[in-house]
Motif scaffolding. Structure first.
Motif, mmCIF file in Angstrom:
data_model
loop_
_atom_site.group_PDB
_atom_site.id
_atom_site.type_symbol
_atom_site.label_atom_id
_atom_site.label_comp_id
_atom_site.label_asym_id
_atom_site.label_seq_id
_atom_site.Cartn_x
_atom_site.Cartn_y
_atom_site.Cartn_z
ATOM 1 N N ILE A 61 -19.501 8.485 53.291
ATOM 2 C CA ILE A 61 -19.347 7.391 51.678
ATOM 3 C C ILE A 61 -18.138 8.014 51.582
ATOM 4 O O ILE A 61 -17.148 9.374 51.630
ATOM 5 C CB ILE A 61 -20.261 7.870 50.400
ATOM 6 N N HIS A 62 -17.375 6.896 51.749
ATOM 7 C CA HIS A 62 -15.622 6.988 51.117
ATOM 8 C C HIS A 62 -15.752 7.169 49.803
ATOM 9 O O HIS A 62 -15.748 5.865 49.043
ATOM 10 C CB HIS A 62 -15.353 5.800 52.703
ATOM 11 N N ASN A 76 -7.167 6.439 54.167
ATOM 12 C CA ASN A 76 -7.406 5.687 52.486
ATOM 13 C C ASN A 76 -7.768 5.664 51.182
ATOM 14 O O ASN A 76 -8.440 6.321 51.244
ATOM 15 C CB ASN A 76 -8.277 4.149 52.673
ATOM 16 N N THR A 77 -6.270 5.663 50.346
ATOM 17 C CA THR A 77 -6.179 6.522 49.186
ATOM 18 C C THR A 77 -6.569 5.465 48.000
ATOM 19 O O THR A 77 -5.497 4.346 48.276
ATOM 20 C CB THR A 77 -5.759 7.326 49.067
ATOM 21 N N ARG A 78 -6.491 5.479 46.934
ATOM 22 C CA ARG A 78 -5.898 4.390 45.565
ATOM 23 C C ARG A 78 -5.704 5.982 44.480
ATOM 24 O O ARG A 78 -7.056 6.455 44.187
ATOM 25 C CB ARG A 78 -7.824 3.304 45.281
ATOM 26 N N ILE A 79 -4.383 5.424 44.299
ATOM 27 C CA ILE A 79 -3.756 6.804 42.888
ATOM 28 C C ILE A 79 -4.529 6.034 41.999
ATOM 29 O O ILE A 79 -3.690 4.876 41.560
ATOM 30 C CB ILE A 79 -2.393 6.527 43.542
ATOM 31 N N VAL A 332 -15.279 1.282 50.630
ATOM 32 C CA VAL A 332 -13.637 1.105 51.020
ATOM 33 C C VAL A 332 -13.056 2.144 52.648
ATOM 34 O O VAL A 332 -13.394 3.188 52.679
ATOM 35 C CB VAL A 332 -12.088 1.353 50.126
ATOM 36 N N SER A 333 -12.693 0.826 53.452
ATOM 37 C CA SER A 333 -11.974 1.048 54.987
ATOM 38 C C SER A 333 -13.059 2.328 55.974
ATOM 39 O O SER A 333 -12.610 2.702 56.631
ATOM 40 C CB SER A 333 -10.924 2.235 54.350
ATOM 41 N N VAL A 346 -13.374 -3.607 54.677
ATOM 42 C CA VAL A 346 -11.939 -3.750 53.920
ATOM 43 C C VAL A 346 -11.853 -2.804 53.148
ATOM 44 O O VAL A 346 -12.450 -1.867 53.470
ATOM 45 C CB VAL A 346 -12.229 -5.239 52.708
ATOM 46 N N LYS A 347 -10.073 -2.765 53.118
ATOM 47 C CA LYS A 347 -9.376 -1.762 53.261
ATOM 48 C C LYS A 347 -8.845 -1.430 51.681
ATOM 49 O O LYS A 347 -7.998 -1.131 51.236
ATOM 50 C CB LYS A 347 -8.378 -1.526 53.536
ATOM 51 N N THR A 348 -8.994 -2.559 50.359
ATOM 52 C CA THR A 348 -8.851 -2.963 49.195
ATOM 53 C C THR A 348 -9.789 -2.546 48.165
ATOM 54 O O THR A 348 -10.892 -3.575 48.689
ATOM 55 C CB THR A 348 -8.125 -3.763 48.985
ATOM 56 N N VAL A 349 -10.093 -1.514 47.321
ATOM 57 C CA VAL A 349 -10.755 -1.627 46.215
ATOM 58 C C VAL A 349 -11.609 -3.098 45.546
ATOM 59 O O VAL A 349 -12.595 -3.488 45.584
ATOM 60 C CB VAL A 349 -10.792 -1.015 45.195
#
Length: 456
Positions: A61-62, A76-79, A332-333, A346-349
């Motif tokens: 689970i990412h 792959n992160t979201r700040i 995501v990712s 897919v790579k974007t939230v």
């Protein structure tokens, strides 16, 4: 400089080339999307599920959110500091999980592993992690010898995180340390003190976690022999059960955050290898065993026992003490592995939420393995996990592989006895290079385009 040191220096200069980490074969840049579709992927998942019910499945689970960007990071992160993102993301994760449950035609899967990765899983509030895991578990049967693990940032991991996840069945914890040196931490924007790490360790041990891993990195900006020695000494004081001591992957063309520093700040070549050799010597001197590429474990740890019994496995989560033919990745990712096929989300939230809300499995690309892929995959897995490969001498691949290995034999990295190929003690520092000799898709390309980080 001794003859042996000179020889190693020459090897480093020769083999410090761009090389995959081989968490899969084919590696992601060589996936052939012409044979891939969402329906083909679902078919592959269902076949593997039916064929491996007794082994159970693994679930990754990412959780991509972080409050600040660690500039070395290749994930792959979201700040964000907005924690209102937690519940909507959990809702989408559970909906994606329901889509995979539908692929199983209503049969309850046997769950062997859960791993929470990121990002920073401990970005999420403890009660929200409980909501997520309970939502997963109510649709499965949990294997008697299950393994639940999660990654944590020592600076934001609360006792409540540890207690709630322990109560849900988690027994393994991986702490991202990287380096204790204040200058290195400043360069990579990753801050946690020794005292913070020690507190998390003591709390985790008190609660009952029985396997704790430290992630350490060599080759970071402004890292020195002195800083690595200090980091390893402090780590040894805390006594983790496992240590991942891996090479920093400098890929600024993929991760712009790495442009926070320049290549002039990075130890290179033999200087970088000296950091690894020092750390490795110190780790081994404390009784840890070298069980695979950059991974060490205490001899009572399950990962070492799996290595000894030749049941070690390697996948997108790294080394594992068990083989699950079906690994489902949600979020995501995330990358899923059904042995005969791979798929990545897919790579974007934003796109992830959009597809989930439309009832669409959020895979964006993948690969269905052909017969040759499956053969090579097994060879590379055996080299990565066992340090040896037995070739099929009648296979059309054998002659080409032997030819590619010839230089490695001359340089003392592998030895060959009939059809058995073994990695030597020297060769363990060059495992990625050895595996390249088996990688038919990479060999066929012969491209000068750099797709991977340097091997050393």
């Amino acid at each position: 400089m001794s003859t042996q040191e000179k020889s190693m220096e020459e090897l480093v200069q020769k083999y410090n080339v761009a090389a995959p980490r081989y968490t899969s074969y084919p590696t992601v840049p060589f996936w052939d999307e012409r044979t891939f579709s969402t329906e083909a992927w679902k078919d592959q998942v269902y076949r593997t599920f039916q064929q491996s019910k007794d082994k159970g499945l693994s679930l990754y689970i990412h959780l991509p959110f972080c409050e600040s960007l660690c500039t070395y990071c290749g994930c792959n992160t979201r700040i964000t500091k907005n924690h209102q993102v937690e519940l909507p993301y959990i809702t989408s994760l559970l909906k994606e999980w329901e889509m995979y449950l539908a692929v199983f035609n209503g049969e309850k899967p046997l769950l062997s592993e859960i791993h929470l990765g990121g990002g920073t899983p401990t970005f999420f509030q403890p009660e929200n992690l409980k909501l997520l895991i309970e939502g997963i578990l109510k649709h499965v049967n949990v294997a008697a010898e299950s393994c639940f693990s999660f990654e944590a940032h020592p600076a934001n991991t609360k006792t409540a995180h540890l207690q709630i996840l322990f109560d849900l069945g988690f027994r393994r914890l991986s702490l991202g340390i990287q380096d204790f040196d204040p200058l290195v931490q400043f360069m990579i924007n990753r801050h946690q003190s020794f005292e913070e790490v020690e507190e998390v360790m003591l709390n985790a041990r008190k609660i009952g976690f029985d396997s704790i891993n430290f992630d350490l990195i060599y080759g970071l900006p402004r890292q020195t022999i002195a800083s690595v020695r200090d980091t390893i000494e402090k780590s040894m004081l805390l006594g983790p059960d496992r240590i991942s001591f891996y090479s920093y992957a400098h890929v600024p063309w993929l991760k712009p955050g790495q442009r926070h520093y320049t290549e002039a700040d990075l130890p290179k070549g033999t200087a970088k290898l000296a950091l690894y050799n020092l750390g490795k010597r110190m780790i081994l001197a404390k009784g840890y065993a070298d069980i695979g590429m950059d991974h060490f474990a205490k001899k009572e740890d399950e990962l070492y026992l799996a290595f000894q019994q030749e049941r070690l496995h390697r996948n997108f989560m790294g080394y594992a003490d068990r083989f699950s033919p079906l690994l489902i990745g949600i979020g995501v990712s995330s990358i899923s592995d059904a042995w005969g096929g791979f798929a990545q989300n897919v790579k974007t939230v934003e796109e992830y939420h959009k597809l989930i809300s439309s009832g669409v499995l959020p895979v964006v690309k993948g690969h269905i393995l052909n017969r040759e892929d499956l053969i090579i995959r097994r060879y590379i897995l055996d080299m990565m996990c066992k340090g040896k490969v037995r070739l099929n001498p009648t296979s059309y691949l054998a002659e080409q592989i032997m030819e590619e290995l010839s230089t490695l034999v001359q340089d003392g990295l592998v030895c060959i006895e009939n059809d058995l190929i073994r990695c030597t003690a020297t060769g363990r520092s060059f495992l990625r290079n050895i595996c390249m000799a088996f990688d038919q898709r990479l060999l066929n390309l012969r491209s000068k385009t750099q797709l991977f980080s340097e091997a050393i």
